[in-house]
Design an enzyme around this catalytic site. Structure first.
Site, PDB file in Angstrom:
ATOM      1  CG  ASP A  23      45.499  37.211  43.476  1.00  0.00           C
ATOM      2  OD1 ASP A  23      44.658  36.297  43.632  1.00  0.00           O
ATOM      3  OD2 ASP A  23      46.213  37.631  44.408  1.00  0.00           O
TER       4      ASP A  23
ATOM      5  CD  GLU B  59      44.816  33.039  48.247  1.00  0.00           C
ATOM      6  OE1 GLU B  59      44.933  32.279  49.220  1.00  0.00           O
ATOM      7  OE2 GLU B  59      45.716  33.147  47.364  1.00  0.00           O
TER       8      GLU B  59
END
Length: 401
Positions: A89, A151
Site C-alpha cells: 500500500d 502498513e
C-alpha cells in the site's frame, strides 16, 4: 560466490528491478483504494508465483476486511526459516499513478511510493532468483515474503498475522528504507500510544450568566499548556497534542472538551512513566469544579536497540564493510512499522530496502545508485542466515517441543 562477481550481478540486475518498480508504481494502491489494492495483489501473486512461490491470500482483520495481505512461501532444502516483511500500500489516492507515473531523472526514479516501498518489492522479485540460481542458495526450509495492504495506516488489519508468522520463523527482515543515501541499518523504532484528555465543566449562557459556568475549553487549554514539556529528546520520547475540540454553540459556555495526545517512546517503560506524569500534572486544575480525566491506549510497542538487534546489525555491517567497503550507520526510526510486531516474538532487523528521499510526498524519489549495494547486502544476509551464522536455527521448533 566471489564478492566482486556478485556485486557485478546485482548491478546488472538493477534494470530488471526498475522494470518491476515501474509496473508497481504505475498501479494505484493507496491504503483506502480497495480496487487498486486488489489489482496489485493479483499482479504480485502472478509475479511471485512466476519466481517459484506459493502465494496465499489472507483476508485482513477488521476494520480492514475486504482487503488482502499476501504470504508468498518459497521452499528449500535446509532448516532456516526467514520472514521478509513488505507492504504494497501507499499513502497516495486513486488516480495518482496516472498523474505522476514512474519516471527517471538522471540517477533518480520518481512516482507515487517509488521508494516506500514499491522498489523494495521489486528488489525481491528480481533478487530472489539471483539467490536461487546465481548463488545456488536454497538451503533454507522456507522464506516467507509477507506483503501488507495497510502498513501506512497502522497495520490494524495485518499485525496479528505478522506476529503469528514471526513466531514460526527464525528471523525477520523488513524491506523498509535505508536512509537518503542507502547507508543505514535500522536498529530501533519507537512505539506509540493514543492518549485522550476529557474535561467536564458546567454549561451556562455566555452573555446572561457566564460566571455560573465552568469553561471546559479553558480548562483543556490550561491542561495542554501544562503538558507541553513532557517530550524528552534524550529519551526519544514525544508527547504532542494533535486533535481537540470543545463546545458546540456560540452562546453557551462549553461543558465538555477533549484532546488527543500522540505519545511516542523508544523504551516500553516510558509508557508507564508518561502516564503517571500526566495524571500527576492534570491534578492541578484551572477551575476546582472541573473534572479532568485521562485514558491511554498503547497501539504499538517499541522495538530494537537491544543486544539481539545490535548483534544482528553488526553482522550486516560487517558484510557491507568487508565486502563492499561500505560503512553502514545506525538508524533509529522516528515512528513505528511492521518490525514492531515481529520483534516482540522473533529476532528482527529493519532497513533492507533502498534509499529514499522525501517519502510520502509528491517529491519522493529513489536514489537509483543505492539499489545494487542494498540488493547485495540483502542477498548476502540471506545466505549467511541459511548458513546459521546470523541467528540460531530451529528456535521455533525447539520452543514448541
Amino acid at each position: 560466490m566471489d564478492c566482486r562477481k556478485l556485486m557485478e550481478r546485482c548491478t546488472a540486475t538493477v534494470p530488471e528491478v526498475l522494470a518491476f518498480s515501474r509496473q508497481l508504481v504505475n498501479m494505484d494502491s493507496g491504503t483506502g483504494d480497495v480496487e487498486g489494492l486488489r489489482r496489485k495483489a493479483a499482479f504480485l501473486t502472478d509475479a511471485l508465483t512466476g519466481i517459484g512461490a506459493r502465494v496465499e491470500w489472507l483476508e485482513a482483520a477488521p476494520p480492514r476486511e475486504g482487503t488482502w495481505n499476501l504470504a508468498a512461501t518459497f521452499r528449500g532444502t535446509g532448516t532456516a526459516r526467514i520472514l521478509i516483511l513488505t507492504h504494497y500500500d501507499t499513502v497516495f489516492p486513486a488516480g495518482e499513478a496516472a498523474r505522476r507515473p514512474f519516471r527517471t531523472e538522471g540517477d533518480r526514479a520518481l512516482g507515487p511510493g517509488v521508494a516506500d516501498m514499491q522498489t523494495s518489492i521489486a528488489m525481491l522479485l528480481a533478487g530472489l532468483p539471483v539467490l536461487h540460481t546465481v548463488m545456488d542458495c536454497r538451503n533454507y526450509e522456507r522464506i516467507t515474503v509477507f506483503c501488507n495492504a495497510d502498513e501506512e495506516t497502522g497495520s490494524f488489519g495485518s499485525r496479528d498475522q505478522i506476529t503469528a508468522l514471526a513466531r514460526e520463523h527464525d528471523i525477520t527482515l523488513n524491506m523498509e528504507l535505508s536512509g537518503a543515501d542507502g547507508n543505514l541499518i535500522t536498529v530501533s523504532g519507537r512505539g506509540n500510544a493514543n492518549g485522550k484528555l476529557r474535561v467536564r465543566g458546567r454549561a451556562a449562557h455566555s452573555a446572561a450568566e457566564p460566571p455560573a459556568g465552568v469553561n471546559a475549553g479553558l480548562e483543556l487549554a490550561h491542561q495542554l499548556l501544562q503538558l507541553r514539556g513532557l517530550s524528552d529528546p534524550v529519551r526519544r520520547t514525544a508527547v504532542n497534542a494533535t486533535v481537540g475540540s470543545f463546545g458546540s454553540k456560540t452562546n453557551v459556555i462549553p461543558d465538555t472538551a477533549e484532546a488527543n495526545l500522540n505519545i511516542r517512546v523508544a523504551d516500553v517503560s516510558e509508557f508507564a512513566r508518561i502516564e503517571a506524569e500526566i495524571r500527576r500534572i492534570i491534578a492541578n486544575r484551572l477551575f476546582p469544579e472541573s473534572e479532568v480525566h485521562f485514558t491511554m491506549q498503547i497501539a504499538v510497542l517499541p522495538y530494537g536497540n537491544n543486544p539481539v538487534t545490535l548483534d544482528l546489525a553488526e553482522k550486516v555491517r560487517r558484510i557491507a564493510r568487508e565486502e563492499l567497503g561500505m560503512e553502514l550507520g545506525y538508524r533509529h526510526a522516528i515512528g513505528s512499522n511492521d518490525t514492531s510486531f515481529s520483534a516482540q516474538v522473533c529476532p528482527s532487523l529493519d532497513g533492507f530496502g533502498p534509499g529514499c528521499v522525501a517519502m510520502h510526498t509528491v517529491d519522493e524519489y529513489l536514489p537509483i545508485p543505492t539499489v545494487a549495494p542494498r540488493l547485495y547486502i540483502l542477498l548476502r544476509t540471506l545466505e549467511e542466515i541459511c548458513r546459521g551464522s546470523m541467528v540460531p536455527l530451529g528456535r521455533t521448533r525447539q520452543e514448541k517441543s
